[in-house]
Design a protein around this motif. Structure first.
Motif, short mmCIF file in Angstrom:
data_model
loop_
_atom_site.label_atom_id
_atom_site.label_comp_id
_atom_site.label_asym_id
_atom_site.label_seq_id
_atom_site.Cartn_x
_atom_site.Cartn_y
_atom_site.Cartn_z
N ARG A 54 0.86 -1.18 0.00
CA ARG A 54 0.00 0.00 0.00
C ARG A 54 0.90 1.23 0.00
O ARG A 54 1.95 1.26 0.64
N ASP A 55 0.47 2.25 -0.73
CA ASP A 55 1.31 3.45 -0.86
C ASP A 55 1.72 4.01 0.50
O ASP A 55 2.85 4.46 0.70
N HIS A 56 0.79 3.97 1.43
CA HIS A 56 1.04 4.50 2.76
C HIS A 56 2.17 3.70 3.44
O HIS A 56 3.08 4.27 4.05
N GLU A 57 2.10 2.37 3.35
CA GLU A 57 3.12 1.52 3.96
C GLU A 57 4.47 1.70 3.25
O GLU A 57 5.53 1.73 3.89
N LEU A 58 4.42 1.82 1.93
CA LEU A 58 5.65 1.96 1.15
C LEU A 58 6.42 3.20 1.56
O LEU A 58 7.63 3.15 1.81
N LEU A 59 5.75 4.33 1.66
CA LEU A 59 6.43 5.58 1.94
C LEU A 59 6.93 5.65 3.39
O LEU A 59 7.75 6.50 3.72
N LYS A 60 6.45 4.76 4.24
CA LYS A 60 6.98 4.68 5.59
C LYS A 60 8.17 3.73 5.68
O LYS A 60 8.80 3.62 6.72
N THR A 61 8.45 3.02 4.59
CA THR A 61 9.45 1.96 4.62
C THR A 61 10.71 2.31 3.86
O THR A 61 11.82 1.94 4.26
N ILE A 62 10.59 3.00 2.73
CA ILE A 62 11.73 3.20 1.83
C ILE A 62 12.73 4.20 2.41
O ILE A 62 12.36 5.13 3.11
#
Length: 357
Positions: free
Chosen positions: A23-31
């Protein structure tokens, strides 16, 4: 405690597609920074979606999830998540002529792969990870591992970053170029490629926090004999307790679990002072495995405690590395506490082990 390992492919195989499926939200918290993304959003004043390719330049801002620098111009963008799972693009400053709006899609184009150096001093922890605590998740082409990292966190040289490569069957002299991803769940996922700068001499063993002793010096190693004999005594005590009829099943289980914890703590000391792994075929010294000179449980536990104190003293005299001294002392304190705890169960009332046929 480390969880079991599972075989896996290189963590870089298809990583962009895998991340893009989050999910975009999870991705931007991870990268991490230097990730290249393609971002599409729906402007608030236009019916035509906007798409741009940009590099992540900052992940530490308190409000935006990430700060983006598009490749096409000098505009800096913030990707934000103000109050729900919806993501929004907005210009970094009010003067920028960018019409922000709701993000519709985020695709990962590339992730940064940083070097992870192994030197004669040990595994050099990358700066962003030093001192970090949390639940550590490591993926590699040798397998995956999970471990909880507590205070004081990852050290400047910390071989826990290479847990999957320390398992039997993995040649720890052939790590150059191997790949892994490291993720502390309180931090961002990062990808590394190992650069092995050790000299690989036959007299040294790999992945230690300080240079190894040579084979000629091994016999005089101030730690090796003492820790190996302590390990052997713990093994003998465990077997003796299991055979001793004075202990009921519940007491036996309790004592054996404490011995297993002691084995883990002994291994922890060995990892922080120049010692080969216990029972390592390459370093077996047959004279160590004669029956140690003890008759009672109390004598055996006292023998272990005496040798641990000597290891702590020798290590303090051999290094001025305050962080390492603290770690060794903490492990040995844990072992001494475990010995005191065991004495309550084992040495009362007589402390005399019962021989069994």
């Amino acid at each position: 405690m480390t969880t079991p390992f599972t075989q896996s492919q290189s963590p870089l195989d298809g990583v962009e597609n895998s991340l893009s499926n989050l999910r975009d939200h999870e991705l931007l918290k991870t990268i991490p920074p230097e990730t290249v993304l393609t971002v599409s959003w729906q402007p608030t004043t236009s019916d035509t979606p906007v798409t741009t390719t940009a590099e992540v330049t900052d992940t530490d801002s308190p409000s935006p999830l990430v700060t983006l620098a598009p490749e096409s111009d000098d505009t800096v963008l913030h990707a934000t998540c103000p109050d729900d799972d919806s993501l929004y693009i907005k210009p970094a400053t009010k003067t920028q002529a960018i019409d922000g709006g709701e993000i519709r899609d985020v695709t990962v184009q590339s992730v940064p792969v940083k070097p992870l150096y192994i030197t004669e001093d040990g595994v050099n922890t990358p700066d962003p990870l030093v001192g970090k605590t949390g639940y550590l998740d490591i993926e590699s082409d040798a397998g995956n591992a999970h471990q909880k990292i507590t205070d004081p966190g990852l050290e400047e040289y910390d071989q826990r970053l290479l847990i999957p490569f320390l398992m039997p069957g993995t040649d720890s002299h052939e790590l150059d170029g191997r790949e892994l991803s490291v993720w502390l769940l309180s931090d961002r996922r990062r990808w590394y490629r190992i650069v092995d700068d050790r000299n690989h001499s036959l007299d040294s063993y790999p992945l230690v926090d300080r240079p190894a002793y040579s084979a000629a010096e091994l016999e005089e190693n101030p730690y090796y004999d003492r820790l190996e004999i302590s390990w052997e005594v713990v093994q003998q005590l465990k077997r003796r307790v299991q055979d001793d009829p004075q202990f009921d099943d519940e007491s036996e289980d309790r004592i054996v679990k404490r011995f297993m914890n002691m084995e883990s703590d002994l291994r922890g000391v060995q990892l922080r002072v120049d010692c080969p792994n216990p029972r390592s075929k390459q370093y077996v010294n047959p004279t160590l495995y004669r029956k140690p000179d003890w008759e009672t449980y109390d004598e055996a536990l006292s023998m272990i405690e005496t040798r641990l104190t000597a290891v702590a003293d020798a290590h303090r005299n051999a290094t001025t590395d305050t962080r390492q001294l603290t770690q060794v002392r903490r492990r040995i304190n844990d072992l001494e506490t475990a010995i005191e705890d065991l004495q309550e169960y084992i040495t009362a009332p007589t402390g005399k082990p019962t021989d069994t046929p």
